[in-house]
Design a protein around this motif. Structure first.
Motif, mmCIF file in Angstrom:
data_model
loop_
_atom_site.group_PDB
_atom_site.id
_atom_site.type_symbol
_atom_site.label_atom_id
_atom_site.label_comp_id
_atom_site.label_asym_id
_atom_site.label_seq_id
_atom_site.Cartn_x
_atom_site.Cartn_y
_atom_site.Cartn_z
ATOM 1 N N ALA A 90 -8.537 -28.360 13.625
ATOM 2 C CA ALA A 90 -7.572 -27.794 12.674
ATOM 3 C C ALA A 90 -6.844 -26.597 13.268
ATOM 4 N N ALA A 91 -7.552 -25.788 14.049
ATOM 5 C CA ALA A 91 -6.929 -24.606 14.652
ATOM 6 C C ALA A 91 -5.914 -24.983 15.720
ATOM 7 N N VAL A 92 -6.266 -25.951 16.562
ATOM 8 C CA VAL A 92 -5.324 -26.412 17.592
ATOM 9 C C VAL A 92 -4.092 -27.015 16.921
ATOM 10 N N PHE A 93 -4.314 -27.817 15.902
ATOM 11 C CA PHE A 93 -3.214 -28.432 15.161
ATOM 12 C C PHE A 93 -2.315 -27.383 14.529
ATOM 13 N N THR A 94 -2.917 -26.383 13.913
ATOM 14 C CA THR A 94 -2.155 -25.396 13.146
ATOM 15 C C THR A 94 -1.497 -24.358 14.035
ATOM 16 N N PHE A 95 -2.280 -23.693 14.861
ATOM 17 C CA PHE A 95 -1.761 -22.542 15.606
ATOM 18 C C PHE A 95 -1.175 -22.924 16.959
ATOM 19 N N GLY A 96 -1.582 -24.094 17.477
ATOM 20 C CA GLY A 96 -1.003 -24.565 18.729
ATOM 21 C C GLY A 96 0.170 -25.490 18.521
ATOM 22 N N ARG A 97 0.427 -25.905 17.260
ATOM 23 C CA ARG A 97 1.499 -26.860 16.975
ATOM 24 C C ARG A 97 2.308 -26.456 15.736
ATOM 25 N N ALA B 111 -10.592 -19.509 16.417
ATOM 26 C CA ALA B 111 -9.837 -18.511 17.181
ATOM 27 C C ALA B 111 -9.810 -18.858 18.663
ATOM 28 N N SER B 112 -10.971 -19.231 19.210
ATOM 29 C CA SER B 112 -11.050 -19.576 20.621
ATOM 30 C C SER B 112 -10.217 -20.815 20.938
ATOM 31 N N ALA B 113 -10.320 -21.844 20.107
ATOM 32 C CA ALA B 113 -9.574 -23.085 20.336
ATOM 33 C C ALA B 113 -8.070 -22.851 20.228
ATOM 34 N N ALA B 114 -7.665 -22.038 19.259
ATOM 35 C CA ALA B 114 -6.232 -21.763 19.075
ATOM 36 C C ALA B 114 -5.663 -21.014 20.278
ATOM 37 N N LYS B 115 -6.408 -20.037 20.775
ATOM 38 C CA LYS B 115 -5.935 -19.266 21.934
ATOM 39 C C LYS B 115 -5.804 -20.161 23.166
ATOM 40 N N HIS C 3 5.008 -27.487 6.379
ATOM 41 C CA HIS C 3 3.797 -27.893 7.076
ATOM 42 C C HIS C 3 3.011 -26.728 7.664
ATOM 43 N N GLY C 4 3.692 -25.720 8.176
ATOM 44 C CA GLY C 4 2.979 -24.574 8.729
ATOM 45 C C GLY C 4 2.104 -23.900 7.687
ATOM 46 N N HIS C 5 2.663 -23.715 6.494
ATOM 47 C CA HIS C 5 1.911 -23.089 5.407
ATOM 48 C C HIS C 5 0.753 -23.984 4.959
ATOM 49 N N LEU C 6 1.019 -25.280 4.822
ATOM 50 C CA LEU C 6 -0.038 -26.214 4.424
ATOM 51 C C LEU C 6 -1.167 -26.231 5.449
ATOM 52 N N ALA C 7 -0.811 -26.194 6.739
ATOM 53 C CA ALA C 7 -1.819 -26.245 7.790
ATOM 54 C C ALA C 7 -2.699 -24.993 7.764
ATOM 55 N N GLU C 8 -2.105 -23.826 7.519
ATOM 56 C CA GLU C 8 -2.914 -22.609 7.421
ATOM 57 C C GLU C 8 -3.868 -22.687 6.232
ATOM 58 N N GLN C 9 -3.392 -23.206 5.117
ATOM 59 C CA GLN C 9 -4.265 -23.401 3.961
ATOM 60 C C GLN C 9 -5.434 -24.320 4.316
ATOM 61 N N MET C 10 -5.135 -25.347 5.089
ATOM 62 C CA MET C 10 -6.169 -26.290 5.494
ATOM 63 C C MET C 10 -7.239 -25.595 6.340
ATOM 64 N N VAL C 11 -6.826 -24.755 7.275
ATOM 65 C CA VAL C 11 -7.781 -24.008 8.090
ATOM 66 C C VAL C 11 -8.664 -23.135 7.211
ATOM 67 N N MET C 12 -8.069 -22.476 6.223
ATOM 68 C CA MET C 12 -8.852 -21.622 5.328
ATOM 69 C C MET C 12 -9.874 -22.430 4.538
ATOM 70 N N GLU C 13 -9.476 -23.618 4.101
ATOM 71 C CA GLU C 13 -10.412 -24.471 3.360
ATOM 72 C C GLU C 13 -11.543 -24.946 4.257
ATOM 73 N N ARG D 153 -5.608 -33.194 0.131
ATOM 74 C CA ARG D 153 -4.209 -33.230 -0.290
ATOM 75 C C ARG D 153 -3.292 -32.641 0.782
ATOM 76 N N LEU D 154 -3.727 -31.534 1.376
ATOM 77 C CA LEU D 154 -2.912 -30.863 2.389
ATOM 78 C C LEU D 154 -2.638 -31.780 3.575
ATOM 79 N N ILE D 155 -3.696 -32.406 4.093
ATOM 80 C CA ILE D 155 -3.497 -33.241 5.279
ATOM 81 C C ILE D 155 -2.695 -34.488 4.948
#
Length: 256
Positions: A160-167, A231-235, A208-218, A74-76
């Motif tokens: 998901a991390a690159v999408f969320t924390f890099g974008r 963490a490594s990919a996001a950095k 979208h930022g909130h939804l993307a973080e939820q997606m990473v947690m799932e 649903r999130l994506i």
């Protein structure tokens, strides 16, 4: 590692990016054009990240069967609708990428390289092959290669991390500074570009930022290895974006 720990882990890299001198550097129409001619490639490869996540988290086959975590699904799908079928300033439905091309036309930026690249993809060329043959700025090529490498590895936590924390999580803070500068220097000239940026501030900051973080947690759930990979990919994604903005500024001598 959980989401709060991951955010803390990225704090310094994120701060450095938000403080990049690039945002104050954009003070002429020529520099706006240089920015857009590079940034449009990141707008395109963002959609690659997005659709990669949709493909992995949902069923996109002709014969449908339930696939994946229903919450992540649903999130994506909510994010895809907003990015691929949003409403522009005139009330027309359009993707953010196509809105960006229109904004480039309004600003007098050169869209020929990215349009030729899309044409090459439509003709069946592989992305990296089409990218290497394109007239994209070198900084854009490097940035897109990084993204495509992550996508091709196929690790869902990394994508998901690159999408969320890099974008998604990053865009509002980056674009707020850019909009302030553009409105100061070009109050009337760049309406479509300003709308594009303000729209991203609105939907990425509020939704979208909130939804993307939820997606990473799932996706990562209780798997510590997935959190470490995320963490490594996001950095790395944050550093790639820092280098990306630097590459735009380094195009300045060619503008004179």
């Amino acid at each position: 590692m959980k989401i709060d720990v991951l955010n803390h882990h990225l704090q310094t890299a994120r701060h450095n990016l938000i403080q990049h001198p690039f945002y104050a550097w954009v003070d002429s129409l020529e520099k706006v054009q240089a920015l857009m001619e590079t940034h449009v490639w990141a707008v395109w490869d963002f959609m690659v990240l997005l659709k990669s996540l949709q493909r992995e988290l949902t069923c996109v086959d002709q014969i449908w069967t339930p696939k994946g975590n229903p919450v992540a699904r649903r999130l994506i799908n909510e994010i895809v609708m907003g990015e691929e079928s949003d409403v522009d300033a005139e009330g027309r439905v359009n993707s953010h990428f196509e809105m960006y091309l229109e904004a480039m036309d309004e600003a007098g930026a050169d869209t020929a390289p990215i349009r030729s690249f899309i044409k090459a993809l439509n003709s069946g060329k592989k992305p990296l092959e089409a990218l290497d043959a394109s007239q994209a700025p070198e900084g854009a090529k490097s940035f897109v290669r990084n993204t495509l490498t992550v996508v091709e590895r196929g690790n869902l936590a990394e994508i998901a991390a690159v999408f969320t924390f890099g974008r998604e999580d990053l865009i509002p803070d980056m674009f707020v500074e850019m909009v302030k500068n553009l409105k100061n220097h070009f109050p009337d000239r760049l309406a479509k570009f300003t709308y594009y940026l303000e729209r991203h501030i609105e939907i990425d900051g509020d939704e979208h930022g909130h939804l993307a973080e939820q997606m990473v947690m799932e996706i990562c759930s209780e798997d510590e290895n997935s959190w470490d990979l995320a963490a490594s990919a996001a950095k790395q994604a944050l550093q790639a974006r820092y280098n990306f903005w630097t590459s735009v500024m380094e195009r300045e001598p060619a503008l004179s």
